[in-house]
Design an enzyme around this catalytic site. Structure first.
Site, PDB file in Angstrom:
ATOM      1  N   ASP A 308       0.804  -0.955  -0.044  1.00 30.17           N
ATOM      2  CA  ASP A 308      -0.406   0.026  -0.420  1.00 30.17           C
ATOM      3  C   ASP A 308       0.920   1.558   0.309  1.00 30.17           C
ATOM      4  OD1 ASP A 308      -2.185  -1.506   0.329  1.00 30.17           O
ATOM      5  OD2 ASP A 308      -2.473  -1.280   1.658  1.00 30.17           O
ATOM      6  N   ASP A 533      -8.361  -8.292   9.022  1.00 36.52           N
ATOM      7  CA  ASP A 533      -7.964  -6.517   8.391  1.00 36.52           C
ATOM      8  C   ASP A 533      -7.910  -5.360   9.771  1.00 36.52           C
ATOM      9  OD1 ASP A 533      -7.435  -8.330   5.877  1.00 36.52           O
ATOM     10  OD2 ASP A 533      -9.948  -7.651   5.649  1.00 36.52           O
TER      11      ASP A 533
HETATM   12  C1  BGC Z   1      -1.308  -6.741   9.287  1.00 37.24           C
HETATM   13  C2  BGC Z   1      -0.471  -7.371  10.071  1.00 37.24           C
HETATM   14  C3  BGC Z   1      -0.916  -8.925   9.817  1.00 37.24           C
HETATM   15  C4  BGC Z   1      -0.586  -9.114   8.779  1.00 37.24           C
HETATM   16  C5  BGC Z   1      -1.570 -10.268   8.401  1.00 37.24           C
HETATM   17  C6  BGC Z   1      -2.280  -6.513   8.458  1.00 37.24           C
HETATM   18  O1  BGC Z   1      -3.215  -6.207   7.947  1.00 37.24           O
HETATM   19  O2  BGC Z   1      -1.765  -5.264   9.778  1.00 37.24           O
HETATM   20  O3  BGC Z   1      -0.012  -6.977  11.088  1.00 37.24           O
HETATM   21  O4  BGC Z   1       0.264  -9.823   9.634  1.00 37.24           O
HETATM   22  O5  BGC Z   1      -2.242  -8.347   8.158  1.00 37.24           O
HETATM   23  O6  BGC Z   1      -2.505 -11.026   8.301  1.00 37.24           O
END
Ligand code: BGC
Length: 598
Positions: A308, A533
């Site tokens: 992103d 998320d």
């Molecule tokens: C989070 C991470 C996480 C990843 C995978 C991201 O949105 O910020 O901490 O490891 O998702 O689930």
């Protein structure tokens, strides 16, 4: 993570259950002892795989030159059936009857000894799509070992291939030190045991718990996983487990930039906007040092670089309509760009077995003309600052942790309803793309125009973009009203394509697969299905939120939206834990709505 605006596109025929046919044919390489130095000794091995559906297929071919260096090549083979190939990449294809000839492209004609190139094409067939088994490169049989064009000074007869030159289909092993065009082809992908255990513990979860998923290095602590950090396995631990699994490819997400996730709150990071020094020395340097350990040389290490971040600088910074203060800061101080250039340099230099893929958002973010070319230019400008420049970049990934449909068979960019283009519908909103596959292929071309190498490959995160289940349209709507038609016909069932958090109704997408389509290195599950998320309500810093992650309205099912999602409802599931934490209800929904079905 922030998931911006809406989507659009053109398309390929819809994929039904894909059947993979694979064959590997390997020549013996330098099988004559003491070959005279002056003579060019040809030798080659070819691995051919095809993903078939209905009457179509995509072929992927790895060509390895095991003879002396060559500067051009022609690969030839014959089909047994009525297969017809066209639209090749990595070479020019001509076909006469069953005979296929592919001549190198400008960039991959030169192959040093031991070097490989990956090429491919699309084809049609009926009946059985039997893979060819005999190949020649520059007229020399690749399945018959090396032949010496001049009489050998040695009386040693040609040796037949040794057992390790006849690998099981799909598990070819290039010699150490070979940097592959598409590392996914022929690789055994690492399965993260930590994720796997959580998936297997869910009802029905064992159907997918042996799938490979991305390992997110989302903080400095994730590198070493000290006691009490909340991480179970360190980077070395994952690589050691990969070796134990006999895996030859492992996927890591590099995700800890200063001022991370500047347009959203659910994945705010640990480093402040100016902490670029810490990013380099406490985060990238240790990762690069571990990945450079010769112990792991047999593993193709894929690094997915900073989700992103650069797209946020294009659409959510400066004077952009969606600008946030945090993104303006990161654009102004240059630390996203500086950090990514540093990461590309160091991770590329960590070994020839390292592969960098930069995040390229998704069609519902960069698919508009106003974002498309500027994003490619900004990413190229960043990569050019790396030591090694654009050569540090093997490819890009789209749709990471997002929900954009891979194919929209009934809403193609050139579909019209009652004489009006779907581009004018509320859902498409003048985007140039309606799905991820066409976007990824189109953006690949734009990236090459912006200065990246012509052989870059795209990845598409298909972990959660399946949209199966009873709500999935099975035919185009018969409505003549533009918006009614598009909303009833689209595979993507989100309220708005800018919605990105824990989407209600989503399902698992295409299973991880190498070289599934033109220009695509793999479909891969980078976001581990079942990991949230973002939380749906604010969770105070403490045991359920050790990193102090924020609440983003887009994860709250009662939120009525903002300019980035057309002021629509968020479409998020309720009762969600913080980002990255296990979200059982979401996992179960993803299983139930998988497409292709499990
Ligand atoms: C989070 C991470 C996480 C990843 C995978 C991201 O949105 O910020 O901490 O490891 O998702 O689930």
């Amino acid at each position: 993570m922030n998931r911006f605006k809406l989507g659009a596109g053109r398309l390929r025929p819809q994929r039904f259950l894909a059947a993979a046919a694979a064959v590997a044919v390997v020549g013996a390489g330098m099988s004559l002892a003491s070959i005279g130095a002056a003579a060019a000794a040809p030798g080659c091995s070819v691995a051919y795989t095809a993903n078939s559906w209905n009457t179509g297929f995509t072929a992927s071919i790895d060509i390895k030159n095991s003879g002396d260096p060559i500067t051009s090549w022609a690969l030839e083979f014959d089909y047994a059936g009525n297969q017809a190939g066209s639209g090749a990449w990595g070479g020019t294809l001509t076909q006469t009857g069953k005979h296929v000839k592919i001549v190198n492209a400008a960039y991959n004609g030169s192959l040093a000894t031991g070097a490989s190139t990956n090429i491919g094409f699309n084809g049609t067939y009926s009946g059985t799509n039997t893979a060819p088994t005999a190949f020649t490169l520059n007229g020399v049989a690749c399945n018959g070992g090396t032949t010496n064009p001049t009489p050998s000074t040695s009386a040693t007869p040609p040796v037949s291939p040794t057992p390790d030159t006849s690998p099981t289909p799909g598990t070819t092993t290039p010699p150490p030190g070979t940097h592959l065009d598409n590392p996914y082809v022929g690789a055994k992908w690492y399965v993260n045991a930590d994720w796997s255990a959580k998936a297997a513990a869910e009802p029905g979860g064992s159907a997918i718990s042996n799938q490979p998923t991305g390992v997110w290095l989302d903080s400095i602590a994730s590198i070493t996983a000290p006691a009490g950090s909340g991480y179970t396995t360190s980077l070395r631990g994952h690589l050691d487990k990969a070796l134990a699994q006999g895996a030859t490819l492992a996927q890591f997400v590099i995700y800890d930039l200063p001022g991370r996730d500047c347009a959203a709150l659910a994945s705010n990071g640990e480093l402040g906007p100016t902490e670029i020094g810490r990013y380099k020395t406490e985060y990238i340097d240790p990762i690069a040092a571990i990945q450079a350990d010769p112990k792991y040389a047999s593993i193709r290490i894929v690094n997915i670089v900073e989700i992103d971040s650069l797209p946020n600088l294009v659409t959510n910074a400066g004077s952009a309509a969606g600008a946030t203060e945090a993104c303006r800061t990161m654009l102004a101080n240059g630390n996203y760009s500086t950090g990514i250039a540093y990461a590309l340099s160091k991770l590329h230099a960590a070994g020839t077995n390292n592969y960098n893929y930069i995040d390229a958002a998704h069609h519902g973010w960069l698919g508009w003309d106003s974002n498309f070319a500027p994003a490619a230019t900004m990413i190229a400008d960043t990569a050019k600052k790396a030591t090694g420049g654009v050569n540090t970049v093997d490819g890009f990934i789209t749709n990471t942790a997002n929900y954009s449909a891979l194919n929209e068979p009934f809403v193609k960019i050139n579909t019209t309803v009652n004489g009006t283009s779907v581009r004018g519908s509320k859902w498409v909103d003048w985007n140039q793309y309606t799905d991820e596959l066409t976007f990824a292929q189109g953006f690949r071309n734009q990236l090459v125009s912006a200065g990246f190498n012509a052989n870059i490959g795209m990845l598409i995160d298909t972990s959660r973009n399946g949209w199966g289940g009873s709500a999935r349209p099975t035919a185009a709507s018969t409505s003549t009203d533009l918006n009614t038609y598009v909303d009833a016909s689209r595979i993507d069932r989100r309220i708005h394509a800018g919605n990105w958090c824990n989407q209600a109704g989503a399902g698992l997408g295409e299973r991880p697969k190498a070289a599934p389509a033109s220009g695509i290195d793999a479909y891969t599950w980078i976001k581990p299905p079942g990991e949230s998320d973002g939380s749906s309500t604010l969770i105070p810093t403490g045991p359920d939120n050790p990193a102090g992650k924020g609440l983003d309205g887009m994860c709250d099912p009662t939120y009525t939206g903002n300019g980035r999602n057309g002021n629509s409802m968020s479409g998020a599931l309720p009762n969600a834990p913080v980002s990255g934490a296990w979200f059982s209800a979401q996992f179960r929904q993803l299983l139930a709505n998988a497409y292709p079905a499990l």
